[in-house]
Write a protein that holds these residues in place. Structure first.
Motif, mmCIF file in Angstrom:
data_model
loop_
_atom_site.group_PDB
_atom_site.id
_atom_site.type_symbol
_atom_site.label_atom_id
_atom_site.label_comp_id
_atom_site.label_asym_id
_atom_site.label_seq_id
_atom_site.Cartn_x
_atom_site.Cartn_y
_atom_site.Cartn_z
ATOM 1 N N LEU A 185 -57.278 49.882 82.961
ATOM 2 C CA LEU A 185 -57.417 49.752 81.708
ATOM 3 C C LEU A 185 -58.811 49.575 81.190
ATOM 4 O O LEU A 185 -59.113 50.153 80.052
ATOM 5 C CB LEU A 185 -56.605 48.540 81.393
ATOM 6 N N LYS A 186 -59.459 48.927 82.096
ATOM 7 C CA LYS A 186 -60.937 48.854 81.396
ATOM 8 C C LYS A 186 -61.591 50.361 81.198
ATOM 9 O O LYS A 186 -62.313 50.561 80.358
ATOM 10 C CB LYS A 186 -61.532 47.956 82.487
ATOM 11 N N SER A 187 -61.321 51.099 82.293
ATOM 12 C CA SER A 187 -62.116 52.275 82.207
ATOM 13 C C SER A 187 -61.487 53.358 81.001
ATOM 14 O O SER A 187 -62.142 53.962 80.581
ATOM 15 C CB SER A 187 -62.069 53.189 83.614
ATOM 16 N N ILE A 188 -60.123 53.147 80.854
ATOM 17 C CA ILE A 188 -59.597 53.962 79.879
ATOM 18 C C ILE A 188 -60.186 53.478 78.600
ATOM 19 O O ILE A 188 -60.430 54.391 77.522
ATOM 20 C CB ILE A 188 -57.936 53.929 79.867
ATOM 21 N N GLN A 200 -54.018 58.491 75.196
ATOM 22 C CA GLN A 200 -52.998 58.500 74.195
ATOM 23 C C GLN A 200 -52.164 57.504 74.321
ATOM 24 O O GLN A 200 -51.861 56.443 73.297
ATOM 25 C CB GLN A 200 -52.618 59.689 73.703
ATOM 26 N N ILE A 201 -51.643 57.062 75.425
ATOM 27 C CA ILE A 201 -50.469 56.118 75.822
ATOM 28 C C ILE A 201 -51.232 54.844 75.728
ATOM 29 O O ILE A 201 -50.720 53.921 75.027
ATOM 30 C CB ILE A 201 -50.096 56.306 77.242
ATOM 31 N N ILE A 202 -52.329 54.491 76.221
ATOM 32 C CA ILE A 202 -52.868 53.061 76.241
ATOM 33 C C ILE A 202 -53.321 52.970 74.793
ATOM 34 O O ILE A 202 -53.235 51.854 74.176
ATOM 35 C CB ILE A 202 -54.149 53.515 77.058
ATOM 36 N N GLU A 203 -53.885 53.936 73.931
ATOM 37 C CA GLU A 203 -54.143 53.689 72.482
ATOM 38 C C GLU A 203 -53.012 53.384 71.721
ATOM 39 O O GLU A 203 -52.742 52.431 70.904
ATOM 40 C CB GLU A 203 -54.714 54.876 71.878
ATOM 41 N N ALA A 204 -51.760 53.907 71.888
ATOM 42 C CA ALA A 204 -50.520 53.538 71.235
ATOM 43 C C ALA A 204 -50.109 52.077 71.700
ATOM 44 O O ALA A 204 -49.637 51.265 70.967
ATOM 45 C CB ALA A 204 -49.415 54.698 71.599
ATOM 46 N N LEU A 205 -50.105 51.852 73.067
ATOM 47 C CA LEU A 205 -49.914 50.533 73.575
ATOM 48 C C LEU A 205 -50.829 49.228 72.897
ATOM 49 O O LEU A 205 -50.155 48.482 72.393
ATOM 50 C CB LEU A 205 -49.997 50.164 75.004
ATOM 51 N N LEU A 206 -52.076 49.782 72.661
ATOM 52 C CA LEU A 206 -53.078 48.952 71.971
ATOM 53 C C LEU A 206 -52.574 48.614 70.515
ATOM 54 O O LEU A 206 -52.457 47.575 70.060
ATOM 55 C CB LEU A 206 -54.495 49.457 72.279
ATOM 56 N N PHE A 207 -52.426 49.644 69.784
ATOM 57 C CA PHE A 207 -51.740 49.644 68.577
ATOM 58 C C PHE A 207 -50.471 48.897 68.538
ATOM 59 O O PHE A 207 -50.582 48.205 67.243
ATOM 60 C CB PHE A 207 -51.808 50.977 68.074
ATOM 61 N N PRO A 256 -53.520 40.727 72.951
ATOM 62 C CA PRO A 256 -54.405 41.638 73.801
ATOM 63 C C PRO A 256 -53.637 42.275 74.807
ATOM 64 O O PRO A 256 -52.785 41.611 75.544
ATOM 65 C CB PRO A 256 -55.419 40.483 74.078
ATOM 66 N N LEU A 257 -53.945 43.606 75.114
ATOM 67 C CA LEU A 257 -53.396 44.331 76.052
ATOM 68 C C LEU A 257 -54.104 43.870 77.502
ATOM 69 O O LEU A 257 -55.080 44.214 77.391
ATOM 70 C CB LEU A 257 -53.238 45.679 75.674
ATOM 71 N N THR A 258 -53.356 43.591 78.552
ATOM 72 C CA THR A 258 -53.930 43.094 79.690
ATOM 73 C C THR A 258 -53.564 44.195 80.954
ATOM 74 O O THR A 258 -52.611 44.984 80.697
ATOM 75 C CB THR A 258 -53.371 41.873 80.214
ATOM 76 N N GLN A 259 -54.181 44.252 81.908
ATOM 77 C CA GLN A 259 -54.110 45.120 83.140
ATOM 78 C C GLN A 259 -52.672 44.619 83.730
ATOM 79 O O GLN A 259 -51.846 45.707 83.973
ATOM 80 C CB GLN A 259 -54.926 45.017 84.002
ATOM 81 N N GLY A 274 -58.803 37.869 77.616
ATOM 82 C CA GLY A 274 -58.519 38.512 79.013
ATOM 83 C C GLY A 274 -57.713 39.864 78.661
ATOM 84 O O GLY A 274 -57.241 40.480 79.951
ATOM 85 N N GLY A 275 -57.882 40.399 77.638
ATOM 86 C CA GLY A 275 -57.329 41.766 77.494
ATOM 87 C C GLY A 275 -58.180 42.345 76.321
ATOM 88 O O GLY A 275 -59.201 42.233 76.069
ATOM 89 N N PHE A 276 -57.443 43.434 75.842
ATOM 90 C CA PHE A 276 -58.164 44.477 74.760
ATOM 91 C C PHE A 276 -57.280 44.613 73.580
ATOM 92 O O PHE A 276 -56.046 44.524 73.695
ATOM 93 C CB PHE A 276 -58.371 45.722 75.601
ATOM 94 N N GLN A 277 -57.700 44.605 72.359
ATOM 95 C CA GLN A 277 -57.305 44.734 71.265
ATOM 96 C C GLN A 277 -58.062 45.620 70.178
ATOM 97 O O GLN A 277 -59.356 45.462 70.152
ATOM 98 C CB GLN A 277 -57.399 43.343 70.517
ATOM 99 N N ILE A 278 -57.218 46.661 69.510
ATOM 100 C CA ILE A 278 -57.997 47.460 68.544
ATOM 101 C C ILE A 278 -58.225 46.438 67.251
ATOM 102 O O ILE A 278 -57.538 45.515 67.004
ATOM 103 C CB ILE A 278 -56.924 48.401 68.075
ATOM 104 N N ARG A 279 -59.390 46.626 66.825
ATOM 105 C CA ARG A 279 -59.973 45.912 65.563
ATOM 106 C C ARG A 279 -60.707 46.775 64.770
ATOM 107 O O ARG A 279 -61.310 47.876 65.289
ATOM 108 C CB ARG A 279 -60.551 44.490 65.902
ATOM 109 N N THR A 280 -60.827 46.219 63.325
ATOM 110 C CA THR A 280 -61.526 47.219 62.317
ATOM 111 C C THR A 280 -63.215 46.911 62.564
ATOM 112 O O THR A 280 -63.411 45.708 63.043
ATOM 113 C CB THR A 280 -61.507 46.483 60.793
ATOM 114 N N LYS A 281 -63.948 47.769 62.696
ATOM 115 C CA LYS A 281 -65.479 47.405 62.728
ATOM 116 C C LYS A 281 -65.996 46.692 61.841
ATOM 117 O O LYS A 281 -65.338 46.701 60.570
ATOM 118 C CB LYS A 281 -66.038 48.878 62.874
ATOM 119 N N SER A 282 -66.751 45.680 62.146
ATOM 120 C CA SER A 282 -67.209 44.587 61.251
ATOM 121 C C SER A 282 -67.950 45.436 59.942
ATOM 122 O O SER A 282 -67.707 44.569 58.838
ATOM 123 C CB SER A 282 -68.255 43.776 61.924
ATOM 124 N N ASP A 283 -68.160 46.437 59.782
ATOM 125 C CA ASP A 283 -68.877 47.206 58.706
ATOM 126 C C ASP A 283 -67.859 47.398 57.629
ATOM 127 O O ASP A 283 -68.043 47.394 56.501
ATOM 128 C CB ASP A 283 -69.402 48.468 58.772
#
Length: 90
Positions: A35-38, A6-13, A18-21, A60-69
């Motif tokens: 980060l990658k395993s979470i 939940q913490i990682i999800e909140a940080l991504l949001f 992009p959120l990096t390690q 080099g990090g991670f980001q929440i995005r809308t699915k292309s559909d």
């Protein structure tokens, strides 16, 4: 979801980029999570419950995005508001 998920999800949001390690390491005092395993764990939950979002590895990090559909719906929402613009990643 576990609390760390939940913490990682909140940080991504909340993260404007992009959120990096490295960023995650600076946020947690001790024992920063991998980060990658979470991200993999959260994405698996999203996939099994048919969420409209996903987490992608970007710049080099991670980001929440809308699915292309659902891009078309989000574009209509943002274009109708006159105030928001989609980034290339979105």
């Amino acid at each position: 979801m576990e609390k760390i998920d939940q913490i990682i999800e909140a940080l991504l949001f909340a993260s404007p980029e992009p959120l990096t390690q490295k960023k995650v390491n600076s946020i947690f005092d001790n024992n920063a999570p991998d980060l990658k395993s979470i991200i993999n764990k959260i994405n698996n939950k999203y996939a099994t419950k048919n969420h409209g979002i996903e987490i992608l590895e970007i710049a080099g990090g991670f980001q929440i995005r809308t699915k292309s559909d659902f891009d078309n719906y989000v574009r209509k929402l943002l274009n109708n508001s006159g105030h928001l613009y989609l980034s290339q990643a979105a």
